[in-house]
Write a protein that holds these residues in place. Structure first.
Motif, mmCIF file in Angstrom:
data_model
loop_
_atom_site.group_PDB
_atom_site.id
_atom_site.type_symbol
_atom_site.label_atom_id
_atom_site.label_comp_id
_atom_site.label_asym_id
_atom_site.label_seq_id
_atom_site.Cartn_x
_atom_site.Cartn_y
_atom_site.Cartn_z
ATOM 1 N N ARG A 18 0.841 -1.209 0.000
ATOM 2 C CA ARG A 18 0.000 0.000 0.000
ATOM 3 C C ARG A 18 0.864 1.242 0.000
ATOM 4 N NH1 ARG A 18 2.115 2.586 4.405
ATOM 5 N NH2 ARG A 18 1.775 1.517 6.368
ATOM 6 N N ALA A 20 0.318 5.041 1.592
ATOM 7 C CA ALA A 20 -0.600 5.622 2.584
ATOM 8 C C ALA A 20 -0.226 7.072 2.890
ATOM 9 C CB ALA A 20 -0.571 4.778 3.862
ATOM 10 N N PRO A 21 -0.376 7.952 1.912
ATOM 11 C CA PRO A 21 0.063 9.333 2.129
ATOM 12 C C PRO A 21 -0.849 10.129 3.053
ATOM 13 C CG PRO A 21 -1.070 9.150 0.031
ATOM 14 C CD PRO A 21 -0.987 7.754 0.594
ATOM 15 N N SER A 22 -0.272 11.088 3.758
ATOM 16 C CA SER A 22 -1.045 12.072 4.526
ATOM 17 C C SER A 22 -1.179 13.297 3.625
ATOM 18 C CB SER A 22 -0.293 12.460 5.797
ATOM 19 O OG SER A 22 0.004 11.311 6.539
ATOM 20 N N GLU A 54 -4.450 8.996 4.439
ATOM 21 C CA GLU A 54 -4.379 9.125 5.900
ATOM 22 C C GLU A 54 -4.711 10.567 6.292
ATOM 23 O OE1 GLU A 54 -0.918 6.911 7.452
ATOM 24 O OE2 GLU A 54 -2.305 5.231 7.141
ATOM 25 N N PHE A 206 -2.086 8.383 14.393
ATOM 26 C CA PHE A 206 -1.335 7.621 13.390
ATOM 27 C C PHE A 206 -0.945 6.192 13.799
ATOM 28 C CE2 PHE A 206 2.887 6.357 11.884
ATOM 29 C CZ PHE A 206 2.591 6.157 10.553
ATOM 30 N N ASN A 210 -2.992 3.613 11.379
ATOM 31 C CA ASN A 210 -2.120 3.085 10.327
ATOM 32 C C ASN A 210 -1.972 1.568 10.480
ATOM 33 O OD1 ASN A 210 0.954 2.390 9.601
ATOM 34 N ND2 ASN A 210 0.305 4.060 8.266
ATOM 35 N N ARG A 224 8.122 1.877 3.408
ATOM 36 C CA ARG A 224 7.862 3.279 3.753
ATOM 37 C C ARG A 224 9.164 3.940 4.180
ATOM 38 N NH1 ARG A 224 4.436 2.760 9.425
ATOM 39 N NH2 ARG A 224 5.967 1.558 10.594
ATOM 40 N N HIS A 228 9.982 6.273 9.682
ATOM 41 C CA HIS A 228 8.958 5.515 10.413
ATOM 42 C C HIS A 228 9.520 4.274 11.120
ATOM 43 C CE1 HIS A 228 5.490 7.848 9.257
ATOM 44 N NE2 HIS A 228 5.910 7.866 8.007
#
Ligand code: GLU
Length: 477
Positions: A18, A20-22, A54, A206, A210, A224, A228
């Protein structure tokens, strides 16, 4: 309870990666690379590629950033199998629409005693962090509200203090996982302070959403940013508390600017939109990003299926990658060279004179395309070809005058007689002047273009409007 059960077994077991951008800014090169790597990983393994937005932090989310992200991904060709606009039983894929799921999972955590309300204010937390730093300790939540009694909590609530919800990190544990890029990792739970999983405004935070979303969307592998890596043990704790499946994580090294600082606006264009608007080709960006922190022995310009075939998490570097626009330009040049004439015309469309006939546009494009990296590089040639006879600098005028009127009279005559056929003009001038090589073509090039360098003369002659070559040459006859 909202059901993770609506998740169909077949889709689920296929596995997924995936992105999963903010949506708190434009998609920059780092995001684009993360999206690409996850896309390639999914494609090569026949897994689903999921796009999850996100957007739980309402204050930082803007709808135009979401639109921009979708447009950038589509432009790059990184189509998602599930996500906004492609909803399925595992969605919705915008976290702002998943509140019901989060409420259920949070209730489960409350039942398990794995969370507690925290009434500390931002000011108190800052003071505590400062005190810890002053004592030479890394700052983490001091546990102030961890063991409040029920009456103490009730009193705080009665005072109207909005509580966050913190995850109660179990003490004395060692949390281990094998990172797809960095190998075996170990963290001590005692080094991790209890962390917020629901903000004071009630939105899910988050670490929590997430992790539970990956589990409930069947995400099996996550690539990612390295920033992170230290979040992963927290997310593993949440998943373990809920008995949810854990994906494999790989943390990709950050992209640094030429000065060694994390790539940012001050290094120039960094958003995908800017590159697109400057005329960069998606293939160029993809091929460049593929090799940014990922070594590959294949140096050809590859399409997405070939990139997927060549992608290997074992080739992801552990040290930071350095952004270099020159390298991107090399890929851009390769991408421009493989465009069809029609594609090149579309790529340059905004620069071409209005109302230009298709044949004239084609001749111009054929003349200038081999020298172009970006559309803007064609702008001076639009002026030179379509803007009337160019003026000459004095040294250049000298070169032209030295060739003499006879030279240009022969050239102009041949141009008129042959409809500006390059070979006919060259032959006529060679016979009339006895010149050859640079002596022959430099005066011609200068009279025709006003420049010593540029696209090949033959195609340029064909691109000049009818009668224009003769007019330009006759000026010096
Ligand atoms: N929304 C997070 C970010 O944009 C996602 C991190 C992750 O991929 O897990 O940084």
């Amino acid at each position: 309870m909202a059901q993770m059960g609506s998740v169909t077994g077949q889709e689920f077991s296929r596995g997924a990666t995936r992105f999963a951008p903010s949506p708190s800014g434009e998609m920059h090169l780092g995001n684009a690379r993360t999206a690409l790597f996850n896309y390639l990983l999914a494609r090569q393994a026949g897994e689903r590629f999921v796009l999850r937005i996100e957007d739980t932090d309402a204050a930082r989310t803007r709808s135009e950033y979401i639109e921009g992200l979708l447009a950038d991904l589509r432009w790059l060709g990184l189509e998602w199998d599930a996500g906004p606009g492609r909803e399925d039983a595992l969605g919705p894929y915008c976290q702002s629409q998943r509140t019901a799921y989060y409420t259920d999972w949070l209730a489960r955590l409350e039942d398990l005693g794995a969370v507690y309300p925290c009434f500390c204010t931002a000011l108190e937390l800052e003071a505590s962090r400062r005190a810890q730093r002053a004592a030479g300790r890394p700052p983490r939540y001091a546990g102030t509200c961890r063991d409040l009694s029920a009456p103490q909590r009730a009193r705080k609530r009665a005072q109207g203090i909005a509580a966050t919800l913190r995850f109660r990190v179990p003490l004395g544990q060692r949390i281990e996982f094998t990172d797809l890029v960095h190998g075996p990792q170990g963290f001590l739970s005692d080094d991790i302070g209890d962390f917020v999983i629901r903000r004071a405004d009630g939105s899910a935070a988050f670490f929590f959403c997430n992790a539970v979303d990956d589990a409930s969307m069947g995400v099996s592998r996550v690539l990612r940013g390295e920033d992170h890596l230290a979040n992963t043990p927290r997310q593993l704790l949440v998943l373990a508390a809920l008995g949810l499946p854990v994906p494999s994580y790989g943390h990709v090294s950050l992209i640094l600017g030429p000065d060694g600082a994390p790539l940012s606006k001050r290094h120039g264009a960094v958003s995908v939109r800017e590159f697109r608007e400057r005329g960069y080709r998606p293939e160029a960006l993809l091929n460049y990003l593929f090799r940014l922190g990922h070594s590959s022995s294949n140096h050809a310009l590859l399409g997405l299926p070939e990139l997927a075939h060549a992608f290997d998490t074992g080739h992801l570097g552990r040290s930071s990658a350095h952004y270099d626009e020159q390298q991107l330009r090399v890929w851009q040049k390769a991408a421009v060279h493989q465009l069809t004439p029609q594609q090149t015309r579309g790529w340059l469309a905004a620069l071409l004179p209005e109302g230009i006939a298709a044949a004239a546009a084609d001749a111009f494009v054929a003349a200038v395309a081999p020298n172009l990296v970006l559309p803007q590089d064609a702008a001076p040639w639009v002026r030179i070809v379509f803007g009337g006879p160019p003026a000459l600098e004095s040294l250049d005028e000298q070169v032209v005058r030295e060739a003499g009127p006879g030279f240009f009279a022969a050239a102009a005559r041949a141009a008129a007689a042959s409809a500006s056929d390059p070979a006919a003009i060259m032959a006529a001038v060679r016979t009339a002047s006895g010149r050859k090589g640079a002596q022959l073509y430099m005066p011609l090039r200068l009279a025709l273009t006003g420049c010593r360098h540029g696209p090949e003369l033959g195609p340029l002659l064909k691109a000049l409007p009818a009668g224009e070559a003769e007019r330009r040459l006759a000026r010096f006859a």
